[in-house]
Write a protein that holds these residues in place. Sequence first.
Motif, PDB file in Angstrom:
ATOM      1  N   ASN A 322       0.836  -1.209   0.000  1.00 31.56           N
ATOM      2  CA  ASN A 322       0.000   0.000   0.000  1.00 31.56           C
ATOM      3  C   ASN A 322       0.866   1.252   0.000  1.00 31.56           C
ATOM      4  OD1 ASN A 322      -2.060  -1.834   0.259  1.00 31.56           O
ATOM      5  ND2 ASN A 322      -2.639  -1.250   2.335  1.00 31.56           N
ATOM      6  N   ASN A 323       1.882   1.251   0.831  1.00 27.85           N
ATOM      7  CA  ASN A 323       2.756   2.418   0.942  1.00 27.85           C
ATOM      8  C   ASN A 323       3.452   2.702  -0.382  1.00 27.85           C
ATOM      9  OD1 ASN A 323       4.119   4.503   2.532  1.00 27.85           O
ATOM     10  ND2 ASN A 323       5.954   3.229   2.311  1.00 27.85           N
ATOM     11  N   PHE A 324       3.886   1.648  -1.058  1.00 19.76           N
ATOM     12  CA  PHE A 324       4.523   1.806  -2.366  1.00 19.76           C
ATOM     13  C   PHE A 324       3.578   2.477  -3.348  1.00 19.76           C
ATOM     14  CE2 PHE A 324       5.002   0.011  -6.645  1.00 19.76           C
ATOM     15  CZ  PHE A 324       6.275   0.469  -6.960  1.00 19.76           C
ATOM     16  N   ARG A 325       2.347   1.984  -3.442  1.00 19.84           N
ATOM     17  CA  ARG A 325       1.383   2.549  -4.394  1.00 19.84           C
ATOM     18  C   ARG A 325       1.048   3.997  -4.069  1.00 19.84           C
ATOM     19  NH1 ARG A 325       1.007  -2.697  -4.948  1.00 19.84           N
ATOM     20  NH2 ARG A 325       0.019  -3.643  -6.801  1.00 19.84           N
ATOM     21  N   LEU A 326       0.886   4.315  -2.795  1.00 15.13           N
ATOM     22  CA  LEU A 326       0.557   5.686  -2.414  1.00 15.13           C
ATOM     23  C   LEU A 326       1.668   6.645  -2.822  1.00 15.13           C
ATOM     24  CD1 LEU A 326      -1.041   5.033   1.098  1.00 15.13           C
ATOM     25  CD2 LEU A 326      -2.223   5.784  -0.970  1.00 15.13           C
ATOM     26  N   ASN A 327       2.911   6.226  -2.676  1.00 15.40           N
ATOM     27  CA  ASN A 327       4.022   7.075  -3.076  1.00 15.40           C
ATOM     28  C   ASN A 327       4.105   7.217  -4.592  1.00 15.40           C
ATOM     29  OD1 ASN A 327       5.878   7.981  -0.717  1.00 15.40           O
ATOM     30  ND2 ASN A 327       5.330   5.877  -0.201  1.00 15.40           N
ATOM     31  N   VAL A 328       3.846   6.121  -5.307  1.00 16.76           N
ATOM     32  CA  VAL A 328       3.854   6.191  -6.775  1.00 16.76           C
ATOM     33  C   VAL A 328       2.737   7.097  -7.259  1.00 16.76           C
ATOM     34  CG1 VAL A 328       3.520   4.864  -8.890  1.00 16.76           C
ATOM     35  CG2 VAL A 328       4.976   3.959  -7.073  1.00 16.76           C
ATOM     36  N   TRP A 329       1.539   6.951  -6.691  1.00 12.94           N
ATOM     37  CA  TRP A 329       0.405   7.773  -7.114  1.00 12.94           C
ATOM     38  C   TRP A 329       0.674   9.255  -6.874  1.00 12.94           C
ATOM     39  CZ3 TRP A 329      -3.763   4.217  -4.444  1.00 12.94           C
ATOM     40  CH2 TRP A 329      -3.907   3.051  -5.220  1.00 12.94           C
ATOM     41  N   ASN A 352       8.942   5.598 -18.018  1.00 10.85           N
ATOM     42  CA  ASN A 352      10.221   5.357 -17.335  1.00 10.85           C
ATOM     43  C   ASN A 352      11.227   6.467 -17.583  1.00 10.85           C
ATOM     44  OD1 ASN A 352       9.258   2.943 -16.307  1.00 10.85           O
ATOM     45  ND2 ASN A 352      10.004   1.733 -18.029  1.00 10.85           N
ATOM     46  N   LYS A 353      11.050   7.228 -18.668  1.00 10.07           N
ATOM     47  CA  LYS A 353      11.939   8.360 -18.932  1.00 10.07           C
ATOM     48  C   LYS A 353      11.609   9.564 -18.044  1.00 10.07           C
ATOM     49  CE  LYS A 353      14.362   6.859 -22.593  1.00 10.07           C
ATOM     50  NZ  LYS A 353      15.839   6.855 -22.669  1.00 10.07           N
ATOM     51  N   ILE A 354      10.336   9.763 -17.779  1.00 12.65           N
ATOM     52  CA  ILE A 354       9.892  10.970 -17.064  1.00 12.65           C
ATOM     53  C   ILE A 354       9.729  10.721 -15.565  1.00 12.65           C
ATOM     54  CG2 ILE A 354       8.104  12.744 -16.951  1.00 12.65           C
ATOM     55  CD1 ILE A 354       9.745  12.814 -19.493  1.00 12.65           C
ATOM     56  N   TYR A 355       9.269   9.547 -15.191  1.00 10.37           N
ATOM     57  CA  TYR A 355       8.953   9.282 -13.782  1.00 10.37           C
ATOM     58  C   TYR A 355      10.125   9.547 -12.829  1.00 10.37           C
ATOM     59  CZ  TYR A 355       7.767   6.676  -9.544  1.00 10.37           C
ATOM     60  OH  TYR A 355       7.550   6.304  -8.242  1.00 10.37           O
ATOM     61  N   PRO A 356      11.369   9.183 -13.158  1.00 10.66           N
ATOM     62  CA  PRO A 356      12.468   9.446 -12.214  1.00 10.66           C
ATOM     63  C   PRO A 356      12.612  10.911 -11.817  1.00 10.66           C
ATOM     64  CG  PRO A 356      13.185   7.898 -13.898  1.00 10.66           C
ATOM     65  CD  PRO A 356      11.841   8.408 -14.328  1.00 10.66           C
ATOM     66  N   LEU A 357      12.122  11.833 -12.630  1.00 11.82           N
ATOM     67  CA  LEU A 357      12.200  13.248 -12.288  1.00 11.82           C
ATOM     68  C   LEU A 357      11.232  13.626 -11.180  1.00 11.82           C
ATOM     69  CD1 LEU A 357      12.325  14.706 -15.922  1.00 11.82           C
ATOM     70  CD2 LEU A 357      14.258  14.134 -14.419  1.00 11.82           C
ATOM     71  N   PHE A 358      10.238  12.757 -10.924  1.00 12.90           N
ATOM     72  CA  PHE A 358       9.197  13.072  -9.947  1.00 12.90           C
ATOM     73  C   PHE A 358       9.116  12.059  -8.805  1.00 12.90           C
ATOM     74  CE2 PHE A 358       7.976  14.965 -13.940  1.00 12.90           C
ATOM     75  CZ  PHE A 358       7.446  16.193 -13.602  1.00 12.90           C
ATOM     76  N   GLN A 359       9.795  10.943  -8.934  1.00 16.96           N
ATOM     77  CA  GLN A 359       9.593   9.854  -7.986  1.00 16.96           C
ATOM     78  C   GLN A 359      10.091  10.195  -6.591  1.00 16.96           C
ATOM     79  OE1 GLN A 359      12.439   6.868  -9.799  1.00 16.96           O
ATOM     80  NE2 GLN A 359      12.857   6.476  -7.644  1.00 16.96           N
ATOM     81  N   ARG A 360       9.448   9.554  -5.593  1.00 19.55           N
ATOM     82  CA  ARG A 360       9.923   9.618  -4.224  1.00 19.55           C
ATOM     83  C   ARG A 360      11.140   8.706  -4.097  1.00 19.55           C
ATOM     84  NH1 ARG A 360       6.094  13.131  -5.259  1.00 19.55           N
ATOM     85  NH2 ARG A 360       4.672  13.600  -3.558  1.00 19.55           N
ATOM     86  N   LEU A 366       7.271   0.982 -12.705  1.00 19.60           N
ATOM     87  CA  LEU A 366       7.203   0.788 -14.148  1.00 19.60           C
ATOM     88  C   LEU A 366       5.992   1.473 -14.768  1.00 19.60           C
ATOM     89  CD1 LEU A 366       8.179  -2.995 -14.313  1.00 19.60           C
ATOM     90  CD2 LEU A 366       9.657  -1.000 -14.675  1.00 19.60           C
ATOM     91  N   SER A 367       5.008   1.814 -13.944  1.00 16.28           N
ATOM     92  CA  SER A 367       3.807   2.486 -14.441  1.00 16.28           C
ATOM     93  C   SER A 367       3.112   3.144 -13.266  1.00 16.28           C
ATOM     94  CB  SER A 367       2.872   1.482 -15.130  1.00 16.28           C
ATOM     95  OG  SER A 367       2.282   0.626 -14.175  1.00 16.28           O
ATOM     96  N   ALA A 368       1.927   3.688 -13.513  1.00 16.91           N
ATOM     97  CA  ALA A 368       1.216   4.445 -12.489  1.00 16.91           C
ATOM     98  C   ALA A 368       0.452   3.568 -11.508  1.00 16.91           C
ATOM     99  CB  ALA A 368       0.248   5.427 -13.148  1.00 16.91           C
ATOM    100  N   TYR A 369       0.346   2.269 -11.766  1.00 18.48           N
ATOM    101  CA  TYR A 369      -0.402   1.346 -10.904  1.00 18.48           C
ATOM    102  C   TYR A 369      -1.867   1.771 -10.743  1.00 18.48           C
ATOM    103  CZ  TYR A 369       3.715  -1.337  -9.693  1.00 18.48           C
ATOM    104  OH  TYR A 369       4.819  -2.145  -9.756  1.00 18.48           O
ATOM    105  N   CYS A 370      -2.400   2.406 -11.746  1.00 17.73           N
ATOM    106  CA  CYS A 370      -3.816   2.787 -11.761  1.00 17.73           C
ATOM    107  C   CYS A 370      -4.167   3.170 -13.190  1.00 17.73           C
ATOM    108  CB  CYS A 370      -4.092   3.951 -10.810  1.00 17.73           C
ATOM    109  SG  CYS A 370      -5.789   4.579 -10.891  1.00 17.73           S
ATOM    110  N   ILE A 371      -5.191   2.572 -13.739  1.00 17.92           N
ATOM    111  CA  ILE A 371      -5.556   2.814 -15.135  1.00 17.92           C
ATOM    112  C   ILE A 371      -5.824   4.296 -15.391  1.00 17.92           C
ATOM    113  CG2 ILE A 371      -7.376   2.442 -16.841  1.00 17.92           C
ATOM    114  CD1 ILE A 371      -7.656  -0.384 -15.802  1.00 17.92           C
ATOM    115  N   LEU A 372      -6.669   4.893 -14.561  1.00 22.97           N
ATOM    116  CA  LEU A 372      -7.061   6.281 -14.810  1.00 22.97           C
ATOM    117  C   LEU A 372      -5.878   7.228 -14.713  1.00 22.97           C
ATOM    118  CD1 LEU A 372     -10.510   6.417 -12.966  1.00 22.97           C
ATOM    119  CD2 LEU A 372     -10.011   5.866 -15.356  1.00 22.97           C
ATOM    120  N   LEU A 373      -4.997   7.001 -13.733  1.00 25.27           N
ATOM    121  CA  LEU A 373      -3.807   7.838 -13.627  1.00 25.27           C
ATOM    122  C   LEU A 373      -2.866   7.589 -14.800  1.00 25.27           C
ATOM    123  CD1 LEU A 373      -2.957   7.667  -9.804  1.00 25.27           C
ATOM    124  CD2 LEU A 373      -4.018   9.544 -11.064  1.00 25.27           C
ATOM    125  N   GLU A 374      -2.756   6.336 -15.218  1.00 29.90           N
ATOM    126  CA  GLU A 374      -1.863   6.014 -16.341  1.00 29.90           C
ATOM    127  C   GLU A 374      -2.326   6.697 -17.624  1.00 29.90           C
ATOM    128  OE1 GLU A 374       1.472   4.510 -17.972  1.00 29.90           O
ATOM    129  OE2 GLU A 374       0.899   3.977 -15.925  1.00 29.90           O
TER     130      GLU A 374
END
Length: 473
Positions: A322-329, A352-360, A366-374
């Motif tokens: 859960n904690n992983f997904r909340l941080n990714v979201w 994968n090119k853009i996410y590292p600029l924003f990740q915790r 590898l993805s947003a772990y949510c269809i609507l967010l993806e």
Amino acid sequence: MNSLWQTLTLATIPLHQWRRTSYLYHLVGLLQRWRRSSWLMQWGDELGFCLLALVFGLAPFVPNALIGLLLFACGGYWALLTLSDETESPTIANRNGLTPIHLLILLYWGIATVATAVSPVKMAAFAGWSKLTLYLTAFALMARILRSPRWRSYLITVYLHISLIVSVYGIRQWIFGANALATWVDPESPLAKTTRVYSFLGNPNLLAGYLLPAIALSVAAIFAWRGWMPKLLAGVMAGINTACLVLTFSRGGWIGLVISMFVLFVLLMYWWSIRWPQPWRSLAIPTLLGGLAVFVFLAVMLVDPLRDRVFSIFAGRGDSSNNFRLNVWAAVIEMIRDRPILGIGPGNTAFNKIYPLFQRPRFNALSAYCILLEISVETGFVGLCAFLWLLTVIFNQGWVQLQRLRQLGSREGFWLMAAIATMAGMLGHGLVDTVWYRPEVSTLWWLMVAIIASYYTVPPRPESLAMPAALAS
């Protein structure tokens, strides 16, 4: 209000007029003379079915690259069939399977194309756009071939038999044990040493996503297949597939299973209620809801591993998953705020090119772990609106055709109900997981959309637009 809804869902769109004015549709028939003289193309639908059967027959067992190659073949073959269609046929719209669903898919593809063109990582986005194009052209071939009830039933049968093999091997892993290929359970959880089956797919969450359609379709097969032996086989399939999905201990898969079974049973009640007296019609849905609630409650309370896994859903950040997904979201929402209109472009490569600029820190994804967010991060709010519109049209078409088949008493209605229920379940699963974009699952999603689209019937033309009988003759 009804007229507004019909306009929104394209229920009364005159496709015959669109075909006459569409530049794209003018390409149809360019190779029709060649097709008339081709011996091989006399078996056009049979060849298309064979390609699709290879996709669903091999998907759990082969690398993704081979699935991509088969999807490319499907797309190319669909283009060949379309370019060689007989344009003089008055039933052309029925034969090539053109529906309002196709128009919304074309719209979404167009938005994804623009998002690719304006992406900050164009080459990476082009890779994702290419994969999306493969899926959509494969959908077009499926929607065309599956208009035949025979090919529809055959393709579903192929998938159900393959899923049975996958499920049997998964249950064997539960009995004899299987090494975890990744950290799928919180090490501090009571389930840390529990076997999570993954069969041939290498990941329990992916296996759960793969089996969701199999469960709904095998339940539908109990009523759609003729004869006691096929019905018994369908019942065995439903039981084994359900057991294997439960043993994945995929919480997202369980959510999808509950949603899909709820929708399927509600639709089955609606289907049968046409023969029931009025008091039973009123009590059917409340009885179903009560029965399902009691069953789920008892299962959760009496089975310790199931209870621990379900309660972990509500543990918030106390559970590592859960904690992983909340941080990714949270990081993905920042990505959406940065490019809200058309996003960063489709595909996990662009992500994968853009996410590292924003990740915790320490939360790679590898993805947003949510269809609507993806969808929002890939194609922006424009793409999200188009996707939601597409879903609205799909479910409306499914409901309209289900009403028609219910009046006819056709067994084909059971496949349609299973497809609708499966889509609802896959959406529920996709809200909290990333498997929706894997080829083994994504091809099944588009198969469900194609099944619904294959039932489409052209609405009668208004009298003012209809060709006079004298001219028609």
